[in-house]
Structures are given as structure tokens and as C-alpha cells.
Design a protein around this motif. Structure first.
Motif, PDB file in Angstrom:
ATOM      1  N   ALA A 346       0.829  -1.209   0.000  1.00 23.72           N
ATOM      2  CA  ALA A 346       0.000   0.000   0.000  1.00 23.72           C
ATOM      3  C   ALA A 346       0.860   1.254   0.000  1.00 23.72           C
ATOM      4  O   ALA A 346       0.538   2.243  -0.681  1.00 23.72           O
ATOM      5  N   ARG A 359      -3.938  -1.188  -9.582  1.00 24.15           N
ATOM      6  CA  ARG A 359      -3.905  -1.055  -8.130  1.00 24.15           C
ATOM      7  C   ARG A 359      -4.865  -2.037  -7.466  1.00 24.15           C
ATOM      8  O   ARG A 359      -4.547  -2.639  -6.433  1.00 24.15           O
ATOM      9  N   LEU A 363      -3.503  -4.629  -4.738  1.00 20.49           N
ATOM     10  CA  LEU A 363      -3.881  -4.395  -3.339  1.00 20.49           C
ATOM     11  C   LEU A 363      -4.983  -5.327  -2.849  1.00 20.49           C
ATOM     12  O   LEU A 363      -4.958  -5.780  -1.706  1.00 20.49           O
ATOM     13  N   HIS A 364      -5.952  -5.591  -3.725  1.00 19.73           N
ATOM     14  CA  HIS A 364      -7.157  -6.286  -3.274  1.00 19.73           C
ATOM     15  C   HIS A 364      -7.424  -7.596  -4.006  1.00 19.73           C
ATOM     16  O   HIS A 364      -8.396  -8.289  -3.687  1.00 19.73           O
TER      17      HIS A 364
END
Length: 419
Positions: A346, A359, A363-364
Motif C-alpha cells: 500500500a 492497483r 492491493l485487493h
């Protein structure tokens, strides 16, 4: 080899390409990639038929020769699979055959009877790896034939390791490989015992400290990436490169490498922009991060990142748009950004400008790139059912995945010595 997004499917598919290929890196004591273990991810694994398919796939696909030319390849086999014409397809001096112990209950006579086959393989130029069973009394006849002995860190109690390693070093000329290494502590303890080869992806696990800062050479690359990503002017980017001659040199070295495949030599950044454009140049600036490591970062991290980027790009070629395919490369490359920089993902993504879908994937694990990233990561793990599920969900055949995988490994080799 061109960096254009070649199709992951070759013109002529082999009818024997019926195995999913997985890989795991084998590192030396400097945490550089020494070789790869290739293994069959198919349901029919560990049969003679799947052995032959794996050998054929791994060493006859286009691009595999480049891989074999640079690194050693460890291939799991069965005793039945040691006989067959498929072994004639292989360059034996680059291949280590991993041969398992016989079924439980085998007596010393049955075990010794296999030595003739092993000796014949060694005469042809193959090298042989055995597991820790070869150190037991029943397998004494195999011990002189061992070139590598693999010790399973999960099955051997830690207090017994010094004695076992010492015995192997005293009674054989084989190189010991510590496999299933899961922590830096295991790596350090086995290295202290004189072990020089290690298998596992512990090195790619991010060792991050919240207060850690990006190193100056990496900060310059991040600044370059942001300028290129935000369509900065050529003069702005040239000014940055003039302030950092090493960065400018390394960027031009990458662009002029065999991996790029240009017919003319690029002599300046302005020249590179004219030929490539800023979007294509972004990926080459990103590649610089794979070599901008500190003394505490494993060199294998950068090479693994390059393999992941190229693999994701090739897997996405037939399913996504050209722009998304380029971004798939960045997702794969930056999947190890936290490990490369030594800071949380992050935090790393706060200092670099990236498209939101990229992203989201990093990140997810969500969005259009997430399934490709999951499949790319599954190529490195032992979860066969998850691997098969992910490939099926993307409607990618074993042949497409294998082709892309081997092409990615070969392509990464063009940059492995540029750090």
C-alpha cells in the motif's frame, strides 16, 4: 526475442502436451536463481505417461532451449518413466532427473537392482537427484550415484539436520539442496551448515519495515516511472536522466538488449520515445526496478518479477485488449513490489502512479487482472486443484499455459545477467 505480445499458443501444438507445468526456483547461497524444478500439475501426475509428457513439454516447446541453455532444470520422474524415447529429446547436461525412493517395503536387493539404470543415465550425461531416503542404510547402493540430495525441511526435525547434512557431506560428493525452505531463519541455519542450494519461495515473502524508506536509486526510478506514466515532456524526462547517468545508462542497456529485439540501436532517451512511445517505455523503466536492489534483497526476486510480468502478459494476450495486456505485464512485475522495495504494498503504490485496475489487482486481488495474477502465482505453488480451477475459469488450455510459462522463463533469462 521481441517484446511484442506474442500469442501464448504456438503454430503447431504437440498432441503430447497434456500436462500442466509448475515451477519452483532453486537458489544458490547468494539467493540467485541456480535452476528450476519443473513438475507436472495434471491430475495424472506421477505416472509414466505424465512423465513423458512433462519432459516433452518442458524441452521441446519453442523457447525452452533458451531456458535450458541458461539454467539447470530439475524434473521429477518415476522409475517407469526412465525408459522411453522421450529422454532422447533432452540436452542431458542441463537436466537433473529427480528420482524417488521405491515403494515402502522394498528390500536392499530390489533397490540395488535399479543401479544399472541410473549408471546408464549418468553415462549419457544426465545427473541424478535423490531425496533423503538415499542416506538410509537400505539405499547405500544408490549413494555413490547421487549428484544432488534434496532434504525436505518440513519432514526432517530441525535438531537432526546438522547430523544429516554432515553425513551427506562426508560420504558423498553430491550437492545438498534444502527444499521447502519457508523462512529466512531456515535459509540461514542451513547455509551455516555448508548447504549451498535452497528451494522454496521464502525469498519472495516481503520483509517490510513500516519506517523503511525507498533507496535513492529506486527513488529515481520511481520518479522516472511517474514522469513517463503521466506523459511528462521529453525534456523533463531527459533532465531527470541527466542528473542520474547510471539510470540513463541502464535504461538504454535494457532497451538495446536481446529481449527487446530492435533492429537499430537506441542511442538516447529522445530516440527511444520516437521509436517506442511513452506507454511502451513505461514497462522498460519498470524493469529497472528488478536490478535496483540492496544488499538485503535476494537477486531472485527481480528475476521472479520479470517471469511473472511476462507470463501475465502472454496469458492475457488472447483475452484482453492491447492496453490491458500491457497493464497485465505491470501487474505481474509489481506483484513483488513490496519485496523489491522493502515497504508495504500500500505504501509502495502511494509513490507511483498506476491505473486503478492495476492497483485493485495488487492491493485487493480484484478486477480484470486478478484471475491472471492468481494463475501466475499458482504456477509457483503446490496447490494442484486451485491451479486447475484458475486455468479453467480463464478458459486457457494446458498447452496455452505451458507455452506462456516456458516463454516467460526463457524471456526472463535475457535480463538475468544485467543486474
Amino acid at each position: 526475442m521481441s517484446t511484442t505480445t506474442d500469442s501464448p499458443t504456438p503454430a503447431a501444438a504437440s498432441p503430447e502436451a497434456n500436462a500442466f507445468i509448475g515451477r519452483q526456483a532453486i537458489l544458490n547461497e547468494h539467493r540467485e536463481v541456480f535452476g528450476y524444478e519443473l513438475f507436472d500439475r495434471s491430475v495424472a501426475a506421477f505416472t509414466a505417461a505424465s512423465d513423458a509428457a512433462l519432459l516433452f513439454n518442458a524441452l521441446s516447446y519453442a523457447g525452452a532451449e533458451a531456458l535450458v541453455g541458461k539454467k539447470l532444470v530439475f524434473i521429477n520422474t518415476t522409475h517407469d518413466g526412465l525408459a522411453g524415447g522421450h529422454l532422447e529429446l533432452i540436452a542431458p547436461e542441463k537436466v537433473i532427473l529427480e528420482i524417488p525412493a521405491l515403494a515402502e517395503g522394498a528390500n536392499a536387493y530390489d533397490i540395488a537392482a535399479r543401479c544399472g539404470v541410473f549408471a546408464s543415465l549418468k553415462e549419457r550425461g544426465f545427473r541424478i537427484a535423490f531425496d533423503q531416503h538415499v542416506l538410509s542404510q537400505n539405499y547405500a547402493s544408490w549413494l555413490p550415484l547421487a549428484d544432488f540430495i534434496k532434504l525436505d525441511m518440513l519432514s526432517i526435525p530441525a535438531p537432526q539436520l546438522p547430523a544429516i547434512v554432515g553425513f551427506a557431506q562426508a560420504h558423498t560428493k553430491a550437492q545438498v539442496v534444502a527444499e521447502k525452505v519457508e523462512t529466512q531463519e531456515q535459509f540461514e541455519s542451513m547455509k551455516a551448515l555448508g548447504v549451498k542450494l535452497f528451494q522454496g519461495y521464502w525469498f519472495a515473502k516481503p520483509d517490510v519495515v513500516q519506517a523503511k524508506t525507498v533507496r535513492p536509486n529506486q527513488a529515481a526510478i520511481m520518479q522516472l516511472l511517474n514522469l513517463v506514466r503521466n506523459q511528462g515532456s521529453t525534456s523533463e524526462i531527459e533532465d531527470l536522466l541527466k542528473k542520474d547517468p547510471a539510470l540513463s545508462f541502464n535504461l538504454l542497456r535494457f532497451i538495446n538488449s536481446a529481449g527487446f529485439g530492435l533492429s537499430v540501436e537506441v542511442t538516447s532517451f529522445r530516440h527511444a520515445v520516437m521509436i517506442l512511445g511513452l506507454k511502451k517505455l513505461f514497462r522498460w523503466a519498470a524493469l529497472l526496478l528488478t536490478t535496483s536492489r540492496g544488499s538485503d534483497t535476494a537477486p531472485a526476486i527481480g528475476q521472479t518479477a520479470v517471469v511473472r510480468g511476462r507470463l501475465m502478459e502472454l496469458l492475457a494476450t488472447e483475452l484482453l485488449s492491447k492496453e490491458d495486456t500491457d497493464n497485465a505485464f505491470i501487474v505481474g512485475m509489481f506483484s513483488l513490489l513490496d519485496s523489491m522495495l522493502g515497504i508495504p504494498m500500500a505504501v509502495a503504490l502511494e509513490v507511483i502512479s498506476l491505473p486503478q485496475p492495476v492497483r485493485d489487482a495488487l492491493l485487493h486481488k480484484t478486477g480484470v487482472f486478478a484471475p491472471f495474477l492468481e494463475l501466475t502465482l499458482a504456477c509457483e505453488t503446490g496447490d494442484d486443484s486451485n491451479f486447475a480451477r484458475l486455468a479453467e475459469a480463464l478458459h486457457l488450455s494446458n498447452h496455452q499455459v505451458n507455452w506462456a510459462h516456458l516463454q516467460a522463463l526463457a524471456w526472463a533469462e535475457t535480463f538475468s545477467e544485467m543486474g
